[in-house]
Design a protein around this motif. Structure first.
Motif, short mmCIF file in Angstrom:
data_model
loop_
_atom_site.label_atom_id
_atom_site.label_comp_id
_atom_site.label_asym_id
_atom_site.label_seq_id
_atom_site.Cartn_x
_atom_site.Cartn_y
_atom_site.Cartn_z
N SER A 411 57.42 44.91 6.04
CA SER A 411 58.62 44.91 6.88
C SER A 411 59.53 46.07 6.50
CB SER A 411 59.38 43.59 6.72
OG SER A 411 60.67 43.66 7.31
N ILE A 438 56.44 44.97 10.52
CA ILE A 438 57.53 44.32 11.26
C ILE A 438 58.79 45.17 11.10
CG2 ILE A 438 58.94 42.23 11.47
CD1 ILE A 438 56.56 40.75 10.10
N ASP A 485 55.32 45.57 14.84
CA ASP A 485 56.05 44.68 15.72
C ASP A 485 57.43 45.32 15.92
OD1 ASP A 485 57.42 42.75 17.00
OD2 ASP A 485 57.07 41.16 15.54
#
Length: 487
Positions: A411, A438, A485
């Motif tokens: 992330s 992410i 994402d």
């Protein structure tokens, strides 16, 4: 105050790169505290000094219960003793952080993993296993629900979940009966086993050593991979009398342990089907936040530093000193004084949206305990930029021995498992199948397991990997594709 200032001067002498600013910050912080509580000043200073002086002595703070005896003899009062353990440990925080008082009244705050799972309507088992070096570890198993359809029950695939840094099996079910990953997996027909690494609440036993001895705490993630995880896999295979490969999901330190095992004992690659690593702590050159403060002294930590953070168990009081938290951590003191949140920097921005019950479960279960050697080992990785053995930068773990198909998650908001470091891991292993990045979702290091949207952002993707199984592995093998994402 004189003793504490001398402590900081000594720390500075071990690290010339550290400025003198912490001394003045500390003095200012102390003056502020004195102004706030004039009548109790001398009592508070005396208590702080005593905590520092006794941190490595025989009079260990409240965390030193005789937990190994409960494991060895199957004490029927296990659950009540666990509750006492958590309650006494958390009581340390209540003296300085009044918010804990309200949390303590929440019914689920002091429940153990089996109690929480039972409350959630799940069938749970506790298994105590031995490692080759004598540690007693607890596994928690959640079987597929019997009310599911025959098609789901036919899956019967075994999956191991391993918690992250300073965590326990409870981490996986803090989100409750609807959103927790183990329940999502069991509803899909998976046989879920949740590991507990040596040193946490559930794994404080040894066949010979006392839990308050120096020898008990002389371990890091290295031993968790080489001894703990191998014992877990062997036990499950023997109990189920099955040679079917097992799926593995590891968060943070759970990912580290797997790569240690597979690189040092390559035969275990064939015992697993796929590895899914959430925010893996392996290469850590780009770490941000307070963790970097420890790196300069990671190989030979001075005595005064160990008196501050603990020589055996890392921060046994479960409380980062207030002056340190205020300097290096931004956010509510309730989180900044929590050792895991302090290190990871994952202070939730929307904690006001959390209900009181979840907040109580979170802060009374995290951290669940771990060794100072583990923290120092990670600090060594930050300093060296390598993935190596404890106190030996020249002996790296041979990642080219890891042949298991592995999917990685990272992330953009993670201070510990940064995207560049995880990407480096992706290109260091033999059989990567995906790197799922992410971005822009406030997904900090801890949010991969109990974040408010973890079920949508992380768990859904995990199920895709598991359900597709060898089909995804076969198609994505050696593709070197990196997905993000961005929504």
């Amino acid at each position: 105050m004189k003793v504490s200032i001398v402590t900081l001067v000594i720390l500075l002498s071990f690290n010339q790169k550290v400025s003198c600013a912490p001394i003045f910050d500390y003095i200012v912080g102390k003056i502020t505290d004195i102004a706030d509580t004039v009548t109790n000043t001398f009592v508070n200073i005396r208590a702080q000094v005593e905590n520092i002086l006794l941190a490595t002595g025989n009079n260990r703070p409240v965390l030193r219960l005789h937990y190994p005896i409960l494991h060895q003899h199957g004490d029927p009062n296990f659950k009540s003793n666990f509750n006492d353990f958590v309650e006494k440990a958390a009581a340390e925080n209540e003296t300085e952080i009044p918010e804990y008082i309200n949390l303590k009244s929440e019914p689920t705050a002091l429940m153990s993993t089996p109690q929480l799972a039972t409350l959630h309507g799940r069938r749970v088992e506790s298994h105590v296993i031995h490692t080759k070096d004598g540690y007693l570890l607890t596994l928690h198993r959640i079987s597929p629900r019997t009310d599911r359809s025959a098609d789901l029950m036919a899956v019967n695939q075994t999956v191991i979940l391993h918690h992250g840094l300073l965590g326990s099996s409870a981490d996986w079910i803090l989100l409750g009966p609807e959103k927790s990953l183990p329940y999502i997996l069991t509803d899909a027909g998976y046989d879920v086993w949740m590991a507990n690494a040596r040193g946490n609440y559930y794994s404080r036993g040894h066949v010979k050593m006392a839990v308050d001895s120096d020898a008990f705490w002389r371990f890091s993630f290295q031993e968790m991979g080489e001894h703990d995880l191998s014992a877990v896999i062997d036990y499950i295979r023997n109990l189920k009398k099955s040679d079917d490969p097992i799926d593995y999901i590891g968060h943070s330190m759970g990912a580290t342990a797997l790569l240690v095992l597979l690189s040092t004992n390559p035969q275990y690659n064939k015992y697993l089907r796929v590895g899914i690593l959430l925010a893996p702590l392996v290469f850590m050159s780009n770490v941000e936040g307070p963790f970097k403060v420890l790196t300069a002294m990671a190989s030979s930590p001075p005595e005064q530093l160990l008196k501050l953070i603990g020589n055996k168990e890392f921060v046994p009081t479960r409380k980062i000193p207030k002056w340190l938290a205020l300097k290096y951590c931004k956010g509510p003191l309730l989180f900044c004084c929590n050792p895991l949140y302090f290190i990871s920097g994952g202070i939730p921005e929307d904690n006001h949206a959390w209900n009181l019950s979840f907040l109580a479960r979170l802060l009374y279960h995290v951290p669940a305990g771990g060794s100072t050697d583990t923290i120092m080992h990670y600090a060594q990785l930050v300093k060296s930029g390598k993935f190596h053995r404890y106190n030996n930068v020249y002996e790296e773990f041979p990642l080219n021995q890891v042949t298991l198909p592995i999917a990685l998650f990272s992330s953009s908001e993670d201070w510990l498992a940064t995207i560049p470091d995880v990407l480096r891991l992706y290109f260091s292993i033999v059989n990567p199948i995906d790197h799922y990045i992410i971005r822009g979702r406030n997904m900090s290091h801890t949010e991969f397991v109990w974040g408010a949207r973890a079920d949508e952002i992380v768990f859904k993707k995990i199920l895709e990997f598991l359900d597709s199984g060898l089909a995804i592995i076969g198609n994505a093998k050696n593709s070197n594709e990196v997905h993000s994402d961005l929504a």
